[in-house]
Design a protein around this motif. Structure first.
Motif, PDB file in Angstrom:
ATOM      1  N   SER A 159       1.945 -39.512 -31.169  1.00  0.00           N
ATOM      2  CA  SER A 159       0.993 -40.459 -30.495  1.00  0.00           C
ATOM      3  C   SER A 159      -0.202 -39.896 -29.497  1.00  0.00           C
ATOM      4  CB  SER A 159       2.023 -41.186 -29.370  1.00  0.00           C
ATOM      5  OG  SER A 159       2.587 -39.929 -28.416  1.00  0.00           O
TER       6      SER A 159
ATOM      7  N   SER B 238      -6.555 -32.580 -30.998  1.00  0.00           N
ATOM      8  CA  SER B 238      -6.635 -34.020 -31.381  1.00  0.00           C
ATOM      9  C   SER B 238      -6.187 -34.540 -32.528  1.00  0.00           C
ATOM     10  CB  SER B 238      -8.024 -34.690 -30.650  1.00  0.00           C
ATOM     11  OG  SER B 238      -8.832 -34.021 -31.906  1.00  0.00           O
TER      12      SER B 238
ATOM     13  N   ASP C 102       0.173 -38.555 -27.066  1.00  0.00           N
ATOM     14  CA  ASP C 102       0.361 -38.313 -25.598  1.00  0.00           C
ATOM     15  C   ASP C 102       1.018 -37.126 -24.795  1.00  0.00           C
ATOM     16  OD1 ASP C 102       3.611 -40.090 -25.420  1.00  0.00           O
ATOM     17  OD2 ASP C 102       2.925 -38.590 -26.559  1.00  0.00           O
ATOM     18  N   SER C 103       1.246 -36.117 -25.836  1.00  0.00           N
ATOM     19  CA  SER C 103       1.720 -34.990 -25.433  1.00  0.00           C
ATOM     20  C   SER C 103       1.079 -33.733 -25.999  1.00  0.00           C
ATOM     21  CB  SER C 103       3.298 -34.796 -25.495  1.00  0.00           C
ATOM     22  OG  SER C 103       3.747 -33.670 -24.832  1.00  0.00           O
ATOM     23  N   THR C 104       0.463 -32.946 -25.394  1.00  0.00           N
ATOM     24  CA  THR C 104      -0.161 -31.902 -26.045  1.00  0.00           C
ATOM     25  C   THR C 104       0.283 -30.568 -25.152  1.00  0.00           C
ATOM     26  OG1 THR C 104      -2.037 -32.093 -24.490  1.00  0.00           O
ATOM     27  CG2 THR C 104      -2.238 -32.858 -26.791  1.00  0.00           C
TER      28      THR C 104
ATOM     29  N   THR D   2       1.685 -34.249 -30.277  1.00  0.00           N
ATOM     30  CA  THR D   2       2.512 -35.191 -31.027  1.00  0.00           C
ATOM     31  C   THR D   2       1.991 -36.331 -31.642  1.00  0.00           C
ATOM     32  OG1 THR D   2       2.721 -36.366 -28.661  1.00  0.00           O
ATOM     33  CG2 THR D   2       4.524 -34.780 -29.064  1.00  0.00           C
TER      34      THR D   2
END
Length: 124
Positions: free
Chosen positions: A54, A71, A56-58, A52
């Motif tokens: 930010s 990343s 914060d979600s992969t 995402t």
């Protein structure tokens, strides 16, 4: 419109590592979810990983969990795929893709923008 350009592919021996990059131009990647997909000869284009805006979600395909890391550097409009412990079955053309405002992460149809792909070949 956004243009995506992948780089970093090549030939590597099994067990080796590669890092793919995907640079976006033409539009900021703000609020986007970025994905990596791959397509081996004669096979469908399959989901590999997503991240995402930010970070914060992969998400990862089961086949690459623990070996690949996605990343992004939003200041550089770039997303990366760090690939370790490569296997011959990882051989494929790798594509990055971008989507905005659509739920989900692993379906090709969700992504509206695609790069041209970069070849990764893993020798045994």
């Amino acid at each position: 419109q956004v243009q995506l350009v992948e780089s970093g592919g090549g030939l590597v021996q099994a067990g080796g590592s590669l890092t793919l990059s995907c640079v976006a131009s033409g539009r900021t990647l703000s609020s986007s979810t970025m994905g990596w997909f791959r397509q081996a000869p004669g096979k469908e284009r399959d989901f590999v990983a997503s991240i995402t805006w930010s970070g914060d979600s992969t998400h990862y395909a089961d086949s690459v969990k623990g070996r690949f890391t996605i990343s992004r550097d939003n200041a550089k409009n770039t997303v990366y795929l760090h690939m370790n412990s490569l296997k011959p079955e990882d051989t494929a053309v790798y594509y990055c893709a971008a989507k905005w405002g659509v739920s989900g992460y692993d379906l090709r149809a969700l992504y509206g923008y695609w790069g041209q792909g970069t070849q990764v070949t893993v020798s045994s």
